[in-house]
Design a protein around this motif. Structure first.
Motif, short mmCIF file in Angstrom:
data_model
loop_
_atom_site.label_atom_id
_atom_site.label_comp_id
_atom_site.label_asym_id
_atom_site.label_seq_id
_atom_site.Cartn_x
_atom_site.Cartn_y
_atom_site.Cartn_z
N PRO A 142 -4.95 -5.56 0.41
CA PRO A 142 -5.54 -4.28 -0.03
C PRO A 142 -6.62 -4.47 -1.09
CG PRO A 142 -3.35 -4.55 -0.98
CD PRO A 142 -3.51 -5.66 0.03
N LEU A 143 -7.53 -3.50 -1.13
CA LEU A 143 -8.62 -3.46 -2.10
C LEU A 143 -8.52 -2.14 -2.88
CD1 LEU A 143 -11.38 -4.35 -3.30
CD2 LEU A 143 -12.46 -3.14 -1.38
N ALA A 144 -8.35 -2.26 -4.20
CA ALA A 144 -8.22 -1.08 -5.04
C ALA A 144 -9.59 -0.67 -5.58
CB ALA A 144 -7.27 -1.35 -6.21
N VAL A 145 -9.85 0.65 -5.57
CA VAL A 145 -11.10 1.21 -6.08
C VAL A 145 -10.76 2.18 -7.20
CG1 VAL A 145 -13.16 2.55 -5.54
CG2 VAL A 145 -12.19 1.00 -3.83
N ALA A 194 -7.83 4.70 -5.62
CA ALA A 194 -7.39 4.70 -4.22
C ALA A 194 -7.37 3.25 -3.76
CB ALA A 194 -8.30 5.54 -3.35
N VAL A 195 -6.55 3.00 -2.75
CA VAL A 195 -6.40 1.63 -2.24
C VAL A 195 -6.85 1.61 -0.79
CG1 VAL A 195 -4.83 -0.26 -1.78
CG2 VAL A 195 -4.52 1.13 -3.83
N ALA A 196 -7.86 0.79 -0.50
CA ALA A 196 -8.34 0.61 0.87
C ALA A 196 -7.44 -0.39 1.59
CB ALA A 196 -9.78 0.13 0.86
N ASP A 197 -7.01 -0.01 2.79
CA ASP A 197 -6.14 -0.90 3.57
C ASP A 197 -6.44 -0.67 5.04
OD1 ASP A 197 -4.98 1.55 4.10
OD2 ASP A 197 -3.31 1.23 2.72
N GLY A 198 -5.46 -0.96 5.87
CA GLY A 198 -5.67 -0.86 7.31
C GLY A 198 -5.94 0.55 7.80
N ARG A 199 -5.68 1.56 6.96
CA ARG A 199 -5.95 2.94 7.39
C ARG A 199 -7.43 3.29 7.36
NH1 ARG A 199 -3.81 6.17 3.14
NH2 ARG A 199 -4.18 4.35 1.83
N HIS A 200 -8.21 2.53 6.64
CA HIS A 200 -9.61 2.88 6.39
C HIS A 200 -10.52 2.17 7.39
CE1 HIS A 200 -7.53 3.71 2.60
NE2 HIS A 200 -8.49 4.60 2.35
N GLU A 201 -11.46 2.93 7.90
CA GLU A 201 -12.43 2.37 8.85
C GLU A 201 -13.78 2.12 8.19
OE1 GLU A 201 -12.75 4.93 12.17
OE2 GLU A 201 -10.66 4.68 12.82
N ARG A 245 -6.05 10.57 -18.39
CA ARG A 245 -4.90 10.22 -17.56
C ARG A 245 -5.39 9.52 -16.29
NH1 ARG A 245 -1.66 14.29 -17.59
NH2 ARG A 245 -2.77 15.30 -19.32
N VAL A 246 -4.42 8.99 -15.56
CA VAL A 246 -4.69 8.27 -14.33
C VAL A 246 -4.06 9.02 -13.18
CG1 VAL A 246 -4.33 6.13 -13.04
CG2 VAL A 246 -4.80 6.03 -15.48
N CYS A 247 -4.83 9.26 -12.13
CA CYS A 247 -4.32 9.89 -10.91
C CYS A 247 -4.72 9.00 -9.73
CB CYS A 247 -4.91 11.29 -10.72
SG CYS A 247 -4.24 12.52 -11.88
N GLY A 248 -3.79 8.90 -8.80
CA GLY A 248 -4.11 8.07 -7.65
C GLY A 248 -3.08 8.22 -6.56
N ASP A 249 -3.46 7.74 -5.39
CA ASP A 249 -2.58 7.76 -4.21
C ASP A 249 -1.76 6.47 -4.24
OD1 ASP A 249 -1.32 7.98 -1.83
OD2 ASP A 249 -3.12 8.29 -0.62
N ASP A 250 -0.45 6.59 -4.37
CA ASP A 250 0.40 5.40 -4.48
C ASP A 250 0.64 4.72 -3.15
OD1 ASP A 250 0.75 5.47 -7.23
OD2 ASP A 250 2.28 7.03 -7.07
N ARG A 251 0.06 5.28 -2.08
CA ARG A 251 0.12 4.55 -0.82
C ARG A 251 -0.87 3.39 -0.88
NH1 ARG A 251 -1.39 8.72 3.59
NH2 ARG A 251 -2.97 9.14 1.99
N GLY A 252 -0.70 2.43 -0.04
CA GLY A 252 -1.63 1.30 -0.02
C GLY A 252 -0.96 0.08 0.60
N GLY A 253 -1.78 -0.80 1.13
CA GLY A 253 -1.25 -2.01 1.75
C GLY A 253 -0.67 -1.78 3.13
N SER A 299 -2.44 -4.05 -5.02
CA SER A 299 -1.66 -2.98 -4.41
C SER A 299 -1.83 -1.70 -5.23
CB SER A 299 -0.19 -3.37 -4.37
OG SER A 299 0.33 -3.53 -5.68
N ALA A 300 -1.26 -0.60 -4.71
CA ALA A 300 -1.36 0.67 -5.40
C ALA A 300 -0.62 0.63 -6.73
CB ALA A 300 -0.80 1.79 -4.51
N GLU A 301 0.54 0.00 -6.76
CA GLU A 301 1.30 -0.11 -8.01
C GLU A 301 0.52 -0.91 -9.05
OE1 GLU A 301 5.61 -1.86 -9.61
OE2 GLU A 301 5.10 -1.90 -7.46
N GLU A 302 -0.08 -2.04 -8.61
CA GLU A 302 -0.87 -2.84 -9.53
C GLU A 302 -2.13 -2.09 -9.97
OE1 GLU A 302 0.17 -7.29 -7.80
OE2 GLU A 302 -1.41 -6.09 -6.88
#
Length: 583
Positions: free
Chosen positions: A437-440, A530-537, A560-568, A497-500
């Motif tokens: 995964p690639l975190a942005v 957000a975390v780029a993974d296999g879902r992203h085209e 504060r920090v907001c983000g989608d904890d999905r990823g990978g 990852s999203a957690e990291e």
């Protein structure tokens, strides 16, 4: 016929021999003179043409990227919450326009219209209340970002301060739609850039133009008409650009611009990805006689050298022809050895007459001088090659510096938006290939406008640099941090990852918060990730998701920090094969 020819030709052996050898030497000198001059001229023309083409390419890149930055500036400003939500004639919105004009004085006018085309806010209050609905920039700017070609603006020229310039001012139009939160059109943000801006941009290349001899740079529009330099004392003498200069498929051309003026010219179109609608070209020219002046000098040396050799040769033959018959074969044999490469062969021939001995000495002297001339010519060629290499190296260094400037933010020294796009594309491809995964992370300084309003823009710039340094120190060497625009920064975290990503984002937030600025005090960040993974085209999907999360952090109170904890997430092997087959 033979009798007439015999009367015209010398009777003596000495005269006939001198005439024969003199004629052959003259013809040979002319052939060598023409051949050497032609080859050297062709090579020098290629070198000069390539240098002009490289200079035109550098100028086209600088001009196109500057135009692109201005267009992106207007687009980003039109998309800010102030323009999407506030009244179009609000004082805050007008102050925003004034700040942009102050930051970039090339903007002669910046204004906001409503959806009907009436100017509601403008810098200096110029044209406020005027209906501009029939202007091309408004018509085209309602649907999408627009950049118009160079034109006269008589309406704006009447209200602008008099600059003392006799020629009517010319402008470039940039416009972008203003839409509300639901996507409905609120109005159009438009800007007029004064054409003096071109002189400032091209001025970056003045050192390169000044080093060379009589090089001139022009900007031509899509019709082939010169638009830079502007109409004036210098530009009035320039003819329209010829079709040969603009339409040639080669990197450069030598053509007539005027009946008695031939130039070496190189034309480069502005990169289409930045200015596809303009069709401008950068043309750099140099007088042909200046570009080839080294050829003229070489031809003069060859002519003098050839005349000297002919004169010496004729004199020696004239004095030695009477007794040359007997040692002629010996001399011919020795000459053949020298011709075969034995340059140090001694000319030892028995000669009873003074003339033959003189001939032998003359041949020795001639061979020595030929060798010396050849060595001198080699040294001259070596010096020329060194000079060309030095000039090429200087141009390469200048190009590298232009590339560095084009990819870094001038204030914070961080990579800029263009460098982000390139790195994001590379990291996205690596993420797809390595299946990691690639975190942005999108980071925005909270209440930055308040800092600018309270302490001034100079301190605001210091705060931006302070935050940039803090973010750089808090990231790994493998991570990438850049200024994304305004007070916004972007970080790319490979193999995260999203957690990291949440942990790193909170670390950045706390690091900035716990390192206050000496004058501005405590500074906080809102971060969306957000975390780029296999879902992203596409590589921009994760950026858009991170931007949505950033707005969520702003809505929830900032700092504060907001983000989608999905990823990978990655498709299974069967699904991956099916996707590959479908593609």
């Amino acid at each position: 016929m033979r009798e007439r020819l015999a009367k015209l030709l010398p009777i003596s052996f000495r005269g006939r021999l001198a005439l024969s050898f003199g004629t052959m030497t003259l013809v040979l000198g002319i052939l060598v003179y023409g051949y050497v001059g032609h080859v050297y001229r062709a090579q020098l023309l290629v070198d000069r043409g390539e240098a002009l083409h490289d200079l035109a390419t550098a100028a086209a890149t600088v001009l196109a990227e500057n135009l692109h930055e201005r267009q992106r500036e207007i687009e980003l400003l039109a998309a800010t919450p102030l323009y999407r939500r506030s009244a179009l004639d609000s004082p805050d919105l007008r102050r925003s326009l004034e700040r942009l004009q102050h930051a970039y004085p090339a903007y002669s006018w910046i204004g906001v219209t409503d959806a009907g085309g009436v100017v509601r806010s403008a810098t200096g209050g110029l044209l406020a209340g005027v209906d501009v609905s029939q202007r091309p920039w408004f018509i085209n700017g309602r649907d999408a970002p627009f950049m118009g070609d160079l034109h006269d603006a008589m309406l704006l020229a009447k209200v602008l301060p008099d600059t003392g310039d006799k020629a009517p001012p010319r402008f470039l139009d940039i416009a972008a739609p203003i839409r509300d939160e639901r996507g409905a059109l609120r109005g159009v943000l438009g800007a007029h850039i004064h054409w003096n801006w071109a002189s400032d941009v091209v001025g970056v290349l003045n050192p390169l133009l000044a080093v060379q001899k009589q090089r001139e740079l022009f900007i031509a529009d899509h019709n082939g008409q010169v638009i830079y330099p502007s109409a004036g004392a210098r530009a009035a003498t320039l003819p329209p650009l010829t079709t040969a200069v603009l339409d040639t498929q080669s990197r450069f051309t030598a053509a007539l611009w005027e009946p008695d003026a031939e130039y070496v010219s190189a034309a480069v179109a502005l990169p289409a990805e930045f200015t596809s609608a303009l069709g401008w070209r950068i043309v750099v020219r140099q007088p042909l006689h200046v570009a080839l002046q080294d050829v003229v000098a070489l031809q003069r040396v060859l002519a003098v050298f050839a005349l000297a050799i002919i004169t010496v040769f004729l004199a020696l033959i004239w004095w030695s022809a009477t007794r040359i018959s007997r040692p002629l074969e010996q001399l011919a044999g020795l000459a053949m050895r020298i011709e075969n490469g034995e340059e140090n062969t001694p000319l030892e021939v028995e000669a009873r007459s003074v003339e033959v001995r003189h001939l032998i000495e003359a041949l020795r002297s001639m061979a020595s001088r030929l060798i010396e001339r050849r060595e001198a010519l080699r040294d001259s060629n070596a010096r020329l090659e060194h000079t060309v290499a030095a000039r090429t190296a200087e141009l390469e260094i200048a190009n590298e510096e232009l590339q560095r400037i084009a990819r870094h933010d001038a204030l914070t020294s961080l990579p800029n938006r263009r460098a982000v796009d390139e790195r994001l594309h590379e990291e996205f491809i690596r993420m797809r290939r390595m299946r990691r995964p690639l975190a942005v992370l999108l980071c925005d300084i909270d209440h930055f406008k308040r800092i600018n309003d309270t302490y001034g823009h100079a301190l605001g710039d210091e705060v931006l640099c302070h935050v940039a340094r803090t973010l750089q120190r808090s990231l790994r060497e493998s991570d990438f941090i850049a200024r994304y625009g305004g007070e916004e920064f972007i970080a790319l975290l490979p193999a995260t990852s999203a957690e990291e990503a949440r942990h790193v984002a909170d670390k950045l937030r706390r690091s900035v918060e716990t390192h206050p600025h000496p004058l501005a005090g405590r500074v906080t960040l809102s971060i969306g990730f957000a975390v780029a993974d296999g879902r992203h085209e596409h590589d921009k999907q994760a950026v858009r998701e991170a931007d949505d999360q950033l707005y969520a952090a702003k809505r929830e109170g900032r700092n504060r920090v907001c983000g989608d904890d999905r990823g990978g997430e990655w498709p299974s092997a069967d699904a991956h094969r099916q996707l590959h087959s479908a593609q």
